[in-house]
Design a protein around this motif. Structure first.
Motif, short mmCIF file in Angstrom:
data_model
loop_
_atom_site.label_atom_id
_atom_site.label_comp_id
_atom_site.label_asym_id
_atom_site.label_seq_id
_atom_site.Cartn_x
_atom_site.Cartn_y
_atom_site.Cartn_z
N ALA A 10 22.46 19.17 -21.57
CA ALA A 10 22.30 17.95 -20.78
C ALA A 10 21.37 16.98 -21.49
CB ALA A 10 21.72 18.30 -19.41
N LEU A 11 21.69 15.70 -21.37
CA LEU A 11 20.81 14.62 -21.80
C LEU A 11 20.39 13.86 -20.55
CD1 LEU A 11 19.50 12.49 -23.70
CD2 LEU A 11 21.78 11.47 -23.93
N VAL A 12 19.10 13.80 -20.29
CA VAL A 12 18.58 13.08 -19.13
C VAL A 12 17.67 11.96 -19.65
CG1 VAL A 12 17.39 13.23 -16.93
CG2 VAL A 12 18.61 15.23 -17.82
N THR A 13 18.07 10.72 -19.45
CA THR A 13 17.24 9.62 -19.92
C THR A 13 16.13 9.34 -18.91
OG1 THR A 13 18.53 7.83 -18.91
CG2 THR A 13 19.26 8.64 -21.07
N GLY A 14 15.01 8.88 -19.42
CA GLY A 14 13.88 8.61 -18.54
C GLY A 14 13.35 9.86 -17.87
N ASN A 37 14.89 12.63 -22.87
CA ASN A 37 14.76 11.30 -23.49
C ASN A 37 13.77 10.45 -22.72
OD1 ASN A 37 15.95 8.30 -22.90
ND2 ASN A 37 15.94 8.77 -25.09
N ASP A 38 12.78 9.92 -23.41
CA ASP A 38 11.83 9.01 -22.76
C ASP A 38 11.04 8.25 -23.83
OD1 ASP A 38 9.50 7.98 -21.11
OD2 ASP A 38 10.59 9.11 -19.60
N LEU A 39 10.91 6.94 -23.63
CA LEU A 39 10.12 6.12 -24.54
C LEU A 39 8.63 6.25 -24.28
CD1 LEU A 39 12.01 2.70 -24.76
CD2 LEU A 39 11.63 4.32 -26.61
N GLY A 40 8.29 6.71 -23.09
CA GLY A 40 6.89 6.82 -22.75
C GLY A 40 6.26 5.49 -22.40
N THR A 41 7.06 4.57 -21.83
CA THR A 41 6.53 3.27 -21.44
C THR A 41 5.85 3.35 -20.08
OG1 THR A 41 8.56 2.61 -20.28
CG2 THR A 41 8.44 2.15 -22.64
N ASP A 42 5.16 2.26 -19.72
CA ASP A 42 4.62 2.18 -18.37
C ASP A 42 5.72 1.76 -17.42
OD1 ASP A 42 4.93 -0.60 -18.59
OD2 ASP A 42 2.80 -0.96 -19.00
N VAL A 43 5.39 1.59 -16.15
CA VAL A 43 6.41 1.30 -15.14
C VAL A 43 7.10 -0.03 -15.39
CG1 VAL A 43 4.83 0.17 -13.52
CG2 VAL A 43 6.87 1.36 -12.65
N LEU A 94 27.37 17.88 -26.13
CA LEU A 94 26.74 17.32 -24.94
C LEU A 94 27.72 17.43 -23.79
CD1 LEU A 94 24.46 15.84 -23.50
CD2 LEU A 94 25.47 13.67 -24.21
N ASP A 95 27.31 18.13 -22.74
CA ASP A 95 28.19 18.38 -21.59
C ASP A 95 27.82 17.54 -20.38
OD1 ASP A 95 29.54 20.76 -22.85
OD2 ASP A 95 27.48 21.50 -22.80
N ILE A 96 26.53 17.22 -20.24
CA ILE A 96 26.03 16.54 -19.05
C ILE A 96 25.23 15.32 -19.49
CG2 ILE A 96 24.52 16.72 -17.04
CD1 ILE A 96 25.06 19.79 -17.17
N LEU A 97 25.61 14.17 -18.99
CA LEU A 97 24.91 12.93 -19.30
C LEU A 97 24.38 12.32 -18.01
CD1 LEU A 97 24.12 10.45 -21.01
CD2 LEU A 97 26.47 9.64 -20.73
N ILE A 98 23.08 12.12 -17.93
CA ILE A 98 22.48 11.51 -16.75
C ILE A 98 21.72 10.27 -17.19
CG2 ILE A 98 20.94 11.82 -14.79
CD1 ILE A 98 21.61 14.75 -14.80
N ALA A 99 22.29 9.11 -16.88
CA ALA A 99 21.70 7.83 -17.26
C ALA A 99 20.73 7.42 -16.16
CB ALA A 99 22.78 6.77 -17.45
N ASN A 100 19.50 7.86 -16.30
CA ASN A 100 18.51 7.72 -15.24
C ASN A 100 17.42 6.71 -15.55
OD1 ASN A 100 16.93 9.05 -12.80
ND2 ASN A 100 15.51 9.04 -14.54
N ALA A 101 17.19 6.42 -16.83
CA ALA A 101 16.03 5.61 -17.23
C ALA A 101 16.06 4.22 -16.62
CB ALA A 101 15.98 5.51 -18.75
N GLY A 102 14.88 3.74 -16.27
CA GLY A 102 14.75 2.39 -15.74
C GLY A 102 13.32 1.94 -15.80
N ALA A 103 13.11 0.66 -15.55
CA ALA A 103 11.76 0.10 -15.52
C ALA A 103 11.80 -1.14 -14.64
CB ALA A 103 11.27 -0.26 -16.92
#
Length: 303
Positions: A10-14, A37-43, A94-103
């Motif tokens: 699985a790839l989980v963004t954010g 996956n995470d850039l490590g940004t603030d909110v 890659l079997d599971i893709l979760i496009a979760n990242a946001g700001a």
């Protein structure tokens, strides 16, 4: 640990914090190898650090799971492709893709007065992410005959929050999911969206304002918690379930998740129809439409 996702990647963004982190933890607990996956940004999407992704990976490994960190920006086509490639290089597929990242893109809160830079940032982060990740990941899923793709969305997508640019971008993700669900139906790859409500960093930005409002209403401070959004870990089980074989027939759906409360948003479907003289080629007059539209297309909504 469970085994519902044993052998899956699985790839989980954010997923360095908040909902994404909780989803990554549950997927790993069910046996999936996870790319965090995470850039490590603030909110507000500012700054950059490896600490967030590394922290989630450390928790997964400490619990006996398998994970690797990725720090690419999924708000760019190259970054999204690199994040997918990390999963392939590390775990074979890659079997599971979760496009979760946001700001929180503050400039877009100005509605129709949103500046062009903020508008483009919002598009890249919330809509571009979903397209670029899908482009990199979905064809191989379809070739193997198994895949799960989930897009984060929001109540904003339904046009109820006085946020037209957010509605356009988040609603676009839902539309993309619907199209992909129809395109890849019966090929073993499912596409669904989730609209979460949880006590994340974004909620924390407004917590003081909420407390002031509750105080003004006379609510005792020891009861404030009853009005707060549920913790982020309550969101994760439903998202994880959609990744399992049990959800193989669930595709093209949107689920609002608030704690243990899960609501399926209804599908867009045809409503009433009018046809002049039973001939689609006939030409309506405006006077005829004055009568026919309110009476037969709008019904009670016209009054």
């Amino acid at each position: 640990m469970g085994e519902r996702l044993k052998g899956r990647t699985a790839l989980v963004t954010g997923s360095g914090n908040g909902i994404g982190k909780e989803v990554a933890l549950v997927l790993a607990a069910e046996g999936a190898s996870v790319v965090v996956n995470d850039l490590g940004t603030d909110v507000g999407g500012e700054g950059r650090s490896s600490a967030a992704a590394d922290g989630t990976v450390a928790e997964i490994i400490a619990a006996g799971g398998t994970a690797i960190a990725n720090y690419d920006s999924i708000a760019t086509p190259d970054g999204a492709a690199a994040a997918v490639q990390t999963a392939i290089d590390s775990f074979g597929a890659l079997d599971i893709l979760i496009a979760n990242a946001g700001a929180l893109v503050k400039g877009t809160l100005a509605g129709l007065q949103t500046d062009d830079g903020s508008w483009r940032t919002l598009q890249d982060l919330y809509l571009g992410q979903k397209f670029w990740l899908s482009r990199a990941a979905v064809p191989a899923m379809a070739e193997r005959g198994w895949g799960r793709v989930l897009f984060a969305t929001s109540e904003i997508a339904r046009g109820t929050q006085a946020n037209p640019v957010g509605a356009a971008v988040l609603g676009g993700g839902i539309a993309m999911s619907h199209d992909l669900a129809n395109t890849y139906r019966d090929q073993g790859v499912t596409f669904n969206c989730y609209a979460p409500a949880a006590g994340t960093r974004t909620f924390d930005l407004y917590k003081d304002q909420m407390d002031d409002a509750l105080r003004a209403q006379g609510v005792p401070e020891d009861q404030f918690g009853a009005f707060y959004l549920p913790p982020a870990d309550r969101i994760a089980p439903m998202i994880a379930w959609l990744c399992t074989d049990a959800a193989a027939s669930v595709t093209g759906q949107v689920f609002a998740v608030k704690g243990s409360e899960v609501t399926r948003w209804t599908d867009i479907a045809d409503g009433p129809t009018i046809v002049k003289d039973a001939d689609p080629r006939a030409l309506w007059t405006l006077d005829e439409l004055d009568v026919q539209v309110p009476a037969h297309l709008l019904g009670a909504a016209a009054h």
